[in-house]
Write a protein that holds these residues in place. Structure first.
Motif, PDB file in Angstrom:
ATOM      1  N   LEU A 164       0.823  -1.201   0.000  1.00 19.20           N
ATOM      2  CA  LEU A 164       0.000   0.000   0.000  1.00 19.20           C
ATOM      3  C   LEU A 164       0.860   1.256   0.000  1.00 19.20           C
ATOM      4  CD1 LEU A 164      -2.588  -1.037   2.729  1.00 19.20           C
ATOM      5  CD2 LEU A 164      -2.823  -1.211   0.257  1.00 19.20           C
ATOM      6  N   ALA A 165       0.229   2.378  -0.306  1.00 20.68           N
ATOM      7  CA  ALA A 165       0.905   3.670  -0.232  1.00 20.68           C
ATOM      8  C   ALA A 165      -0.149   4.738  -0.018  1.00 20.68           C
ATOM      9  CB  ALA A 165       1.689   3.943  -1.518  1.00 20.68           C
ATOM     10  N   ASP A 166       0.265   5.826   0.597  1.00 22.01           N
ATOM     11  CA  ASP A 166      -0.674   6.899   0.918  1.00 22.01           C
ATOM     12  C   ASP A 166      -0.561   8.082  -0.043  1.00 22.01           C
ATOM     13  OD1 ASP A 166       1.707   8.060   1.662  1.00 22.01           O
ATOM     14  OD2 ASP A 166       1.221   8.195   3.785  1.00 22.01           O
ATOM     15  N   GLY A 167       0.152   7.907  -1.131  1.00 22.05           N
ATOM     16  CA  GLY A 167       0.313   8.985  -2.102  1.00 22.05           C
ATOM     17  C   GLY A 167       1.654   9.679  -1.998  1.00 22.05           C
ATOM     18  N   GLY A 168       2.407   9.365  -0.980  1.00 25.16           N
ATOM     19  CA  GLY A 168       3.736   9.956  -0.804  1.00 25.16           C
ATOM     20  C   GLY A 168       4.795   9.092  -1.450  1.00 25.16           C
ATOM     21  N   GLU A 169       5.994   9.155  -0.866  1.00 22.21           N
ATOM     22  CA  GLU A 169       7.101   8.359  -1.395  1.00 22.21           C
ATOM     23  C   GLU A 169       6.710   6.888  -1.316  1.00 22.21           C
ATOM     24  OE1 GLU A 169       8.053   6.337   2.105  1.00 22.21           O
ATOM     25  OE2 GLU A 169       7.380   8.383   2.041  1.00 22.21           O
ATOM     26  N   GLY A 170       7.097   6.121  -2.285  1.00 23.44           N
ATOM     27  CA  GLY A 170       6.754   4.707  -2.312  1.00 23.44           C
ATOM     28  C   GLY A 170       5.488   4.372  -3.077  1.00 23.44           C
ATOM     29  N   THR A 171       4.737   5.387  -3.477  1.00 22.85           N
ATOM     30  CA  THR A 171       3.479   5.129  -4.180  1.00 22.85           C
ATOM     31  C   THR A 171       3.719   4.444  -5.523  1.00 22.85           C
ATOM     32  OG1 THR A 171       2.371   6.966  -3.089  1.00 22.85           O
ATOM     33  CG2 THR A 171       1.410   6.195  -5.160  1.00 22.85           C
ATOM     34  N   LEU A 172       4.690   4.927  -6.293  1.00 31.67           N
ATOM     35  CA  LEU A 172       4.951   4.301  -7.593  1.00 31.67           C
ATOM     36  C   LEU A 172       5.360   2.838  -7.432  1.00 31.67           C
ATOM     37  CD1 LEU A 172       6.764   6.998  -9.766  1.00 31.67           C
ATOM     38  CD2 LEU A 172       4.357   6.340  -9.746  1.00 31.67           C
ATOM     39  N   ALA A 173       6.201   2.551  -6.449  1.00 27.71           N
ATOM     40  CA  ALA A 173       6.641   1.167  -6.232  1.00 27.71           C
ATOM     41  C   ALA A 173       5.456   0.278  -5.866  1.00 27.71           C
ATOM     42  CB  ALA A 173       7.701   1.112  -5.144  1.00 27.71           C
ATOM     43  N   ALA A 174       4.543   0.792  -5.047  1.00 29.92           N
ATOM     44  CA  ALA A 174       3.380   0.003  -4.646  1.00 29.92           C
ATOM     45  C   ALA A 174       2.464  -0.279  -5.835  1.00 29.92           C
ATOM     46  CB  ALA A 174       2.607   0.718  -3.542  1.00 29.92           C
ATOM     47  N   VAL A 175       2.219   0.727  -6.660  1.00 27.75           N
ATOM     48  CA  VAL A 175       1.364   0.537  -7.835  1.00 27.75           C
ATOM     49  C   VAL A 175       2.055  -0.372  -8.847  1.00 27.75           C
ATOM     50  CG1 VAL A 175       0.260   1.709  -9.793  1.00 27.75           C
ATOM     51  CG2 VAL A 175       0.190   2.750  -7.521  1.00 27.75           C
ATOM     52  N   GLU A 176       3.337  -0.144  -9.067  1.00 25.70           N
ATOM     53  CA  GLU A 176       4.099  -0.937 -10.031  1.00 25.70           C
ATOM     54  C   GLU A 176       4.125  -2.416  -9.645  1.00 25.70           C
ATOM     55  OE1 GLU A 176       8.221  -0.197 -12.473  1.00 25.70           O
ATOM     56  OE2 GLU A 176       8.208   0.291 -10.356  1.00 25.70           O
ATOM     57  N   ALA A 177       4.106  -2.713  -8.345  1.00 21.79           N
ATOM     58  CA  ALA A 177       4.132  -4.098  -7.880  1.00 21.79           C
ATOM     59  C   ALA A 177       2.894  -4.877  -8.310  1.00 21.79           C
ATOM     60  CB  ALA A 177       4.260  -4.141  -6.354  1.00 21.79           C
ATOM     61  N   ALA A 178       1.820  -4.171  -8.642  1.00 18.03           N
ATOM     62  CA  ALA A 178       0.608  -4.844  -9.115  1.00 18.03           C
ATOM     63  C   ALA A 178       0.824  -5.482 -10.481  1.00 18.03           C
ATOM     64  CB  ALA A 178      -0.558  -3.864  -9.172  1.00 18.03           C
ATOM     65  N   GLY A 179       1.838  -5.031 -11.202  1.00 15.32           N
ATOM     66  CA  GLY A 179       2.182  -5.615 -12.493  1.00 15.32           C
ATOM     67  C   GLY A 179       1.529  -4.919 -13.666  1.00 15.32           C
ATOM     68  N   GLY A 180       2.201  -4.975 -14.803  1.00 11.26           N
ATOM     69  CA  GLY A 180       1.659  -4.441 -16.033  1.00 11.26           C
ATOM     70  C   GLY A 180       1.973  -2.983 -16.308  1.00 11.26           C
ATOM     71  N   TRP A 181       2.524  -2.283 -15.353  1.00 12.20           N
ATOM     72  CA  TRP A 181       2.822  -0.866 -15.530  1.00 12.20           C
ATOM     73  C   TRP A 181       4.199  -0.674 -16.147  1.00 12.20           C
ATOM     74  CZ3 TRP A 181      -0.763   2.847 -14.248  1.00 12.20           C
ATOM     75  CH2 TRP A 181      -1.855   2.420 -13.508  1.00 12.20           C
ATOM     76  N   GLU A 182       4.352   0.388 -16.919  1.00 11.39           N
ATOM     77  CA  GLU A 182       5.645   0.728 -17.524  1.00 11.39           C
ATOM     78  C   GLU A 182       6.150   2.008 -16.878  1.00 11.39           C
ATOM     79  OE1 GLU A 182       7.330   2.315 -21.794  1.00 11.39           O
ATOM     80  OE2 GLU A 182       5.528   1.080 -21.786  1.00 11.39           O
ATOM     81  N   ARG A 183       7.355   1.934 -16.270  1.00 14.68           N
ATOM     82  CA  ARG A 183       7.931   3.111 -15.627  1.00 14.68           C
ATOM     83  C   ARG A 183       8.535   4.032 -16.693  1.00 14.68           C
ATOM     84  NH1 ARG A 183       9.808   4.782 -10.334  1.00 14.68           N
ATOM     85  NH2 ARG A 183       8.886   2.878  -9.489  1.00 14.68           N
ATOM     86  N   ARG A 184       8.225   5.295 -16.563  1.00 15.17           N
ATOM     87  CA  ARG A 184       8.731   6.319 -17.480  1.00 15.17           C
ATOM     88  C   ARG A 184       9.311   7.472 -16.671  1.00 15.17           C
ATOM     89  NH1 ARG A 184       5.356   6.644 -22.761  1.00 15.17           N
ATOM     90  NH2 ARG A 184       5.191   4.433 -23.259  1.00 15.17           N
TER      91      ARG A 184
END
Length: 87
Positions: free
Chosen positions: A41-61
């Motif tokens: 989980l993430a609250d919108g601060g630091e770590g949010t991208l990592a939490a969302v990315e862990a769900a899979g399918g996302w491309e980091r840009r």
């Protein structure tokens, strides 16, 4: 048993993804036959991208952007597989 591990980050030490993986590893040592699902989980601060990315399918840009002091930085963001959703 089915277990859901859904932690937030341990600010300054581990991301929510790292916390979830560590908790799951500890659990597996004691109960290796249990089914464990990770949902960092993430609250919108630091770590949010990592939490969302862990769900899979996302491309980091990355994109050039200005920080709150007006300095140029490389800012990370995620693009969903549909190409229409970004975080």
């Amino acid at each position: 048993m089915k277990l859901l591990v859904a932690p937030d980050s341990f600010k300054g030490s581990l991301t929510s993804v790292e916390v979830a993986e560590a908790l799951a590893a500890g659990w597996r040592r004691v109960r290796p036959s249990d089914v464990i699902a990770l949902a960092p989980l993430a609250d919108g601060g630091e770590g949010t991208l990592a939490a969302v990315e862990a769900a899979g399918g996302w491309e980091r840009r990355t994109a050039r952007a200005r920080d709150p002091l007006g300095r140029w930085i490389d800012a990370s963001w995620l693009l969903a597989p549909d190409g229409a959703t970004a975080v």
